[in-house]
Design a protein around this motif. Structure first.
Motif, PDB file in Angstrom:
ATOM      1  N   GLU A 104       0.834  -1.211   0.000  1.00 46.97           N
ATOM      2  CA  GLU A 104       0.000   0.000   0.000  1.00 46.97           C
ATOM      3  C   GLU A 104       0.871   1.264   0.000  1.00 46.97           C
ATOM      4  N   GLU A 107       2.504   1.596  -3.449  1.00 44.96           N
ATOM      5  CA  GLU A 107       1.570   2.052  -4.488  1.00 44.96           C
ATOM      6  C   GLU A 107       1.270   3.539  -4.331  1.00 44.96           C
ATOM      7  N   GLU A 108       1.091   3.969  -3.091  1.00 48.41           N
ATOM      8  CA  GLU A 108       0.771   5.378  -2.854  1.00 48.41           C
ATOM      9  C   GLU A 108       1.918   6.287  -3.292  1.00 48.41           C
ATOM     10  N   HIS A 109       3.161   5.828  -3.088  1.00 42.95           N
ATOM     11  CA  HIS A 109       4.313   6.686  -3.384  1.00 42.95           C
ATOM     12  C   HIS A 109       5.040   6.299  -4.668  1.00 42.95           C
TER      13      HIS A 109
END
Ligand SMILES: [Zn+2]
Length: 252
Positions: A104, A107-109
């Motif tokens: 997670e 994916e966010e960064h």
């Protein structure tokens, strides 16, 4: 990544993200790596940095089971991971949880990694207890639950250094995770107090290592915060106030 020497046998690398710390400990020709930096380039650079500094890595240790402290095997894929029994139980009881949270974050960064995180052989260490390093030295392990329900603090006698996991951070107020507890955090700080009092250095899980006297001041601030929700002067920006809000909800 910032790398500083606290002692001839203690090297601390601080990640560019979350200031997560990774500490190399040496005793003779053996060494442990405690926790991990986060970014792929930092993990890639670690083996060469430690080799150049003459720090062997015979095993990995994790202060607790949060994903951001568990990435050492990206740097040392063959090394076994030692952790408190409480942490080992969590890692085996919730298999894939750390990997999911890492994914997670990545994916966010938009972070890319060479492969999925494998924790390999997880070795449960008795806590409180001791673990040997090299022929003569021993680390002392103390329970450090409260931030999460698991974890340990590590006392390094020959360096008078305490590695305390996610407590006593100069950049982060005490954080209660979903499995955390205000009472357990207070009990852990009380348990750490005698070590802090004789420590030359305290290495928190996030933020620069602090000298013993400064860590003792942080301990008082953190206890006051957990007792009265009084935010310490140096840690009350928007991010810390958001942690404070979530702590208060969780402590209800
Ligand atoms: Zn952490």
């Amino acid at each position: 990544m910032r790398v500083i020497s606290l002692h001839a046998d203690v090297l601390v690398a601080t990640s560019r993200i979350y200031q997560t710390t990774c500490t190399a400990l040496r005793a003779g020709d053996e060494g442990f790596l405690v926790d991990s930096p986060i970014l792929p380039d930092e993990l890639d650079a670690l083996p060469a940095i430690l080799e150049q500094a003459g720090f062997p890595v015979s095993g990995l240790l994790a202060t607790h089971g949060d994903w951001d402290h568990l990435l050492g095997r990206y740097a040392f894929p063959g090394a076994a991971l030692g952790c408190a029994e409480t942490t080992a139980a969590q890692l085996t009881g919730e298999p894939g949880a750390a990997q999911r949270e890492l994914r997670e974050f990545d994916e966010e960064h938009y972070v890319e990694r060479p492969r999925a995180l494998g924790l390999g052989a997880v070795q449960a260490l008795p806590v409180p207890g001791h673990v040997g390093l090299g022929e003569r030295e021993e680390l002392e392990l103390q329970p450090a639950d409260g931030h999460t329900a698991d974890g340990m603090a590590i006392w390094v006698p020959w360096a008078s250094a305490l590695l305390c996991g996610d407590y006593l951070s100069p950049v982060e107020i005490p954080m209660l995770s979903p499995s955390g507890s205000r009472a357990a955090s207070l009990a852990t700080l009380e348990r750490l107090r005698p070590y802090v009092q004789r420590a030359d250095w305290v290495g928190p899980g996030h933020g620069s290592p602090v000298a013993g006297a400064q860590a003792a001041a942080l301990l008082e601030e953190d206890m006051r915060y957990l007792n009265d929700w009084k935010l310490p002067a140096g840690r009350r920006n928007a991010a810390q106030r958001a942690i404070d809000q979530s702590n208060r909800e969780r402590a209800r």
